[in-house]
Design a protein around this motif. Structure first.
Motif, PDB file in Angstrom:
ATOM      1  N   ASP A  42     -19.223  35.055  -3.307  1.00 16.70           N
ATOM      2  CA  ASP A  42     -18.134  35.009  -4.301  1.00 16.70           C
ATOM      3  C   ASP A  42     -17.528  36.396  -4.514  1.00 16.70           C
ATOM      4  OD1 ASP A  42     -18.701  32.305  -4.557  1.00 16.70           O
ATOM      5  OD2 ASP A  42     -19.737  32.518  -6.488  1.00 16.70           O
ATOM      6  N   ARG A  43     -18.385  37.416  -4.616  1.00 15.98           N
ATOM      7  CA  ARG A  43     -17.890  38.788  -4.799  1.00 15.98           C
ATOM      8  C   ARG A  43     -17.014  39.210  -3.622  1.00 15.98           C
ATOM      9  NH1 ARG A  43     -22.854  39.865  -6.748  1.00 15.98           N
ATOM     10  NH2 ARG A  43     -23.588  40.672  -4.775  1.00 15.98           N
ATOM     11  N   ASN A  67     -13.530  37.836  -3.631  1.00 14.32           N
ATOM     12  CA  ASN A  67     -12.644  38.400  -4.649  1.00 14.32           C
ATOM     13  C   ASN A  67     -12.328  39.876  -4.435  1.00 14.32           C
ATOM     14  OD1 ASN A  67     -12.375  35.997  -6.144  1.00 14.32           O
ATOM     15  ND2 ASN A  67     -14.399  36.327  -7.040  1.00 14.32           N
TER      16      ASN A  67
END
Length: 158
Positions: free
Chosen positions: A43-44, A47
Motif C-alpha cells: 500500500d505504501r 501511494n
C-alpha cells in the motif's frame, strides 16, 4: 545499492531486499503479522511517487519476509553460531538483525543466488542503512554462514 541500470531484474531484486528489511523491521517494532506487514508495504509503495529506485520484485520480497518469519528460530540459531562469542542475535540493533536474518534466509533457501552474490547484495543493503562498521559485520556473519551452509560453493572460487 548496486542497481545495475542495464539489468532491471537485478535492480528489482536489490529493491526487494531493501524493502524486505523495512518490512521485517516494521514487524519487529510493531508486532504486525507477516501478511499485514506485506500488505502495508504494498500500500505504501502504491501511494509513493515513482522515483529513481526500481519497484521491488514482489515475489522475492514476499519470499524473504515469509521465509524469515517462518524460520526465525532456525535462522537465529545459525546467526548466533556465526556471531563472535560475546554477541547474541538479540544484542544486534533491529535493522542490522533484519538484514542478517534476511541474508541468512536467502543463503539457506535460495541456492539459485550464488553465495558470493547473496553476501554482496546484503552488504549493499547494509550500506543503505549504515556508514560505519555494520556492513563489515554483515559481510563477516554471512560469509561464516555461507561457509557452513554452502561450503562447497564457497571453496570453489578460493
Amino acid at each position: 545499492m548496486n542497481t545495475a541500470p542495464n539489468n532491471p531484474s537485478v535492480a528489482k531484486r536489490s529493491a526487494a531486499r531493501l524493502a524486505a528489511v523495512q518490512v521485517l523491521y516494521q514487524m519487529e517494532m510493531t508486532g504486525t503479522d507477516t501478511e499485514r506487514a506485506l500488505q502495508d508495504a504494498k500500500d505504501r509503495r502504491a501511494n509513493e511517487p515513482k522515483g529513481r529506485m526500481a519497484d521491488p520484485d514482489s515475489s522475492l520480497l514476499n519470499q524473504v519476509v515469509r521465509g524469515v518469519s517462518a524460520q526465525m528460530e532456525d535462522i537465529d540459531g545459525h546467526v548466533g553460531r556465526a556471531l563472535s562469542s560475546d554477541w547474541t542475535v538479540d544484542r544486534l540493533e533491529a535493522v542490522l538483525r533484519a538484514i542478517i536474518r534476511a541474508g541468512a534466509w536467502e543463503l539457506s533457501a535460495r541456492p539459485q543466488t550464488p553465495a558470493r552474490v547473496c553476501i554482496s547484495e546484503w552488504v549493499d543493503v547494509a550500506h543503505a542503512f549504515y556508514s560505519g562498521p555494520e556492513p563489515g559485520l554483515v559481510n563477516a556473519v554471512l560469509d561464516r554462514l555461507a561457509q557452513t551452509l554452502r561450503g562447497g560453493e564457497m571453496n570453489k572460487g578460493a
